[in-house]
Write a protein that holds these residues in place. Structure first.
Motif, mmCIF file in Angstrom:
data_model
loop_
_atom_site.group_PDB
_atom_site.id
_atom_site.type_symbol
_atom_site.label_atom_id
_atom_site.label_comp_id
_atom_site.label_asym_id
_atom_site.label_seq_id
_atom_site.Cartn_x
_atom_site.Cartn_y
_atom_site.Cartn_z
ATOM 1 N N SER A 129 0.824 -1.208 0.000
ATOM 2 C CA SER A 129 0.000 0.000 0.000
ATOM 3 C C SER A 129 0.856 1.254 0.000
ATOM 4 O O SER A 129 0.585 2.211 -0.735
ATOM 5 C CB SER A 129 -0.918 -0.014 1.220
ATOM 6 N N THR A 130 1.925 1.265 0.790
ATOM 7 C CA THR A 130 2.761 2.459 0.918
ATOM 8 C C THR A 130 3.475 2.802 -0.375
ATOM 9 O O THR A 130 3.590 3.978 -0.745
ATOM 10 C CB THR A 130 3.791 2.257 2.044
ATOM 11 N N VAL A 131 3.963 1.790 -1.102
ATOM 12 C CA VAL A 131 4.769 2.082 -2.293
ATOM 13 C C VAL A 131 3.925 2.602 -3.459
ATOM 14 O O VAL A 131 4.478 3.086 -4.450
ATOM 15 C CB VAL A 131 5.583 0.851 -2.741
ATOM 16 N N ILE A 132 2.607 2.507 -3.354
ATOM 17 C CA ILE A 132 1.771 3.130 -4.378
ATOM 18 C C ILE A 132 2.044 4.629 -4.424
ATOM 19 O O ILE A 132 2.098 5.243 -5.494
ATOM 20 C CB ILE A 132 0.277 2.850 -4.110
ATOM 21 N N GLY A 133 2.253 5.221 -3.258
ATOM 22 C CA GLY A 133 2.590 6.642 -3.208
ATOM 23 C C GLY A 133 3.902 6.938 -3.911
ATOM 24 O O GLY A 133 4.088 8.021 -4.477
ATOM 25 N N THR A 134 4.834 5.995 -3.896
ATOM 26 C CA THR A 134 6.105 6.171 -4.592
ATOM 27 C C THR A 134 5.891 6.231 -6.096
ATOM 28 O O THR A 134 6.490 7.060 -6.790
ATOM 29 C CB THR A 134 7.066 5.027 -4.240
ATOM 30 N N ALA A 135 5.050 5.336 -6.615
ATOM 31 C CA ALA A 135 4.749 5.355 -8.050
ATOM 32 C C ALA A 135 4.151 6.696 -8.456
ATOM 33 O O ALA A 135 4.505 7.265 -9.495
ATOM 34 C CB ALA A 135 3.795 4.213 -8.399
ATOM 35 N N VAL A 136 3.247 7.206 -7.632
ATOM 36 C CA VAL A 136 2.618 8.501 -7.919
ATOM 37 C C VAL A 136 3.650 9.627 -7.875
ATOM 38 O O VAL A 136 3.682 10.506 -8.735
ATOM 39 C CB VAL A 136 1.474 8.769 -6.930
ATOM 40 N N ALA A 137 4.531 9.609 -6.869
ATOM 41 C CA ALA A 137 5.541 10.656 -6.718
ATOM 42 C C ALA A 137 6.517 10.651 -7.886
ATOM 43 O O ALA A 137 6.901 11.717 -8.405
ATOM 44 C CB ALA A 137 6.292 10.472 -5.405
ATOM 45 N N VAL A 138 6.942 9.466 -8.335
ATOM 46 C CA VAL A 138 7.863 9.377 -9.465
ATOM 47 C C VAL A 138 7.198 9.896 -10.733
ATOM 48 O O VAL A 138 7.791 10.657 -11.507
ATOM 49 C CB VAL A 138 8.338 7.924 -9.655
ATOM 50 N N SER A 139 5.955 9.493 -10.966
ATOM 51 C CA SER A 139 5.243 9.961 -12.149
ATOM 52 C C SER A 139 5.073 11.472 -12.125
ATOM 53 O O SER A 139 5.208 12.145 -13.144
ATOM 54 C CB SER A 139 3.873 9.276 -12.236
ATOM 55 N N THR A 140 4.793 12.018 -10.948
ATOM 56 C CA THR A 140 4.641 13.470 -10.815
ATOM 57 C C THR A 140 5.939 14.185 -11.169
ATOM 58 O O THR A 140 5.947 15.192 -11.882
ATOM 59 C CB THR A 140 4.213 13.830 -9.380
ATOM 60 N N ASP A 141 7.060 13.667 -10.681
ATOM 61 C CA ASP A 141 8.358 14.257 -11.007
ATOM 62 C C ASP A 141 8.615 14.237 -12.508
ATOM 63 O O ASP A 141 9.146 15.197 -13.079
ATOM 64 C CB ASP A 141 9.481 13.500 -10.288
ATOM 65 N N MET A 142 8.253 13.122 -13.148
ATOM 66 C CA MET A 142 8.551 12.969 -14.574
ATOM 67 C C MET A 142 7.664 13.838 -15.453
ATOM 68 O O MET A 142 8.062 14.210 -16.556
ATOM 69 C CB MET A 142 8.401 11.504 -14.979
ATOM 70 N N THR A 143 6.464 14.154 -14.984
ATOM 71 C CA THR A 143 5.515 14.870 -15.845
ATOM 72 C C THR A 143 5.390 16.353 -15.537
ATOM 73 O O THR A 143 4.818 17.095 -16.344
ATOM 74 C CB THR A 143 4.111 14.231 -15.724
#
Length: 263
Positions: A80-94
């Protein structure tokens, strides 16, 4: 060589502080993701606990079911926690920050390293919080030695590292933050299809392979055996193999996508 290593450590530390500051300033996503395993823990213990324990042990015993279900929910907490990591990485990239980093004299892999280390630390903190809730409602690690406790902590950290690299890869291939969150949802759905809430042997024959041949079940069985002082059989090396395999896969997937984006 030493100057390159010093630069890598310095920049990775800077990126780690950046990600931890973001998590502290915007805690809503972390809290929302953390609520899922906590609510499931309370639901399965206090609403379904007697029924589920009767199905497993033959008689209603809520305390026994707490001991059974907590290890699975600790690993579910990591997913559950690492879902936030996926979102944070995508936000940085976009949102353009990566393009800005590209113009600066920084160690390029430090961006990913900061996300990974920050996510592992957040996962460990989340596991501690969910574990504290489990202890508060009656979970007791009876029969576990200090070495088994150390092994359990090591397994949790290794599992968090593996899922974090997979989540980073998911964030890098997602066109936006919403898609990243959706792409990473299997990391919280897979525990529901594992031995987290009921033994694999009690599942229908057609469904059993889904629960057996996935990373969460051997990790849950290993953690359960370590915390309760029971045998783990072949699940220990299977769990470690899954963790190492997912870590290597996620690392090469994430770094290749990141380098391709960097041009």
């Amino acid at each position: 060589m030493s100057s390159t290593l010093t630069l890598a450590v310095r920049d990775s530390s800077t990126m780690l502080r950046r990600n931890l500051l973001h998590a502290r300033r915007y805690p809503s996503m972390t809290l929302n993701l953390l609520l899922t395993p906590v609510m499931l823990l309370l639901l399965f213990v206090f609403v379904f606990g007697d029924v589920m324990s009767a199905g497993i042990g033959g008689r209603p015993d809520r305390s026994a079911y707490i001991a059974y279900v907590v290890p699975g929910l600790l690993l579910m907490t990591i997913g559950s926690t690492v879902i936030g990591t996926a979102v944070a990485v995508s936000t940085d990239m976009t949102e353009g920050i990566i393009a800005r980093f590209r113009t600066m004299a920084i160690h390029r892999p430090s961006v990913l390293v900061g996300h990974v280390v920050g996510s592992v630390l957040q996962s460990v903190a989340s596991v501690v919080l969910v574990g504290a809730v489990g202890v508060a409602i009656g979970f007791r690690s009876s029969g576990a030695t200090a070495l088994e406790w150390l092994a359990a902590f090591g397994l949790l950290a290794l599992f968090a590292l593996a899922l974090t690299w997979i989540a980073v890869g998911m964030g890098l291939v997602s066109p936006n933050a919403e898609a990243a969150g959706n792409n990473a949802m299997p990391l919280i759905l897979l525990p529901l299809l594992s031995s987290a809430f009921t033994p694999v042997d009690s599942m229908p024959g057609w469904f059993r392979p889904i629960a057996e041949y996935q990373p969460f079940t051997p990790a849950i069985e290993t953690l359960r055996g370590l915390l309760l002082g029971t045998g783990i059989g072949h699940n220990g090396w299977l769990a470690v193999a899954w963790c190492l395999g997912l870590t290597v896969l996620g690392y090469f997937w994430a770094t290749s996508k990141f380098n391709r984006h960097q041009g």
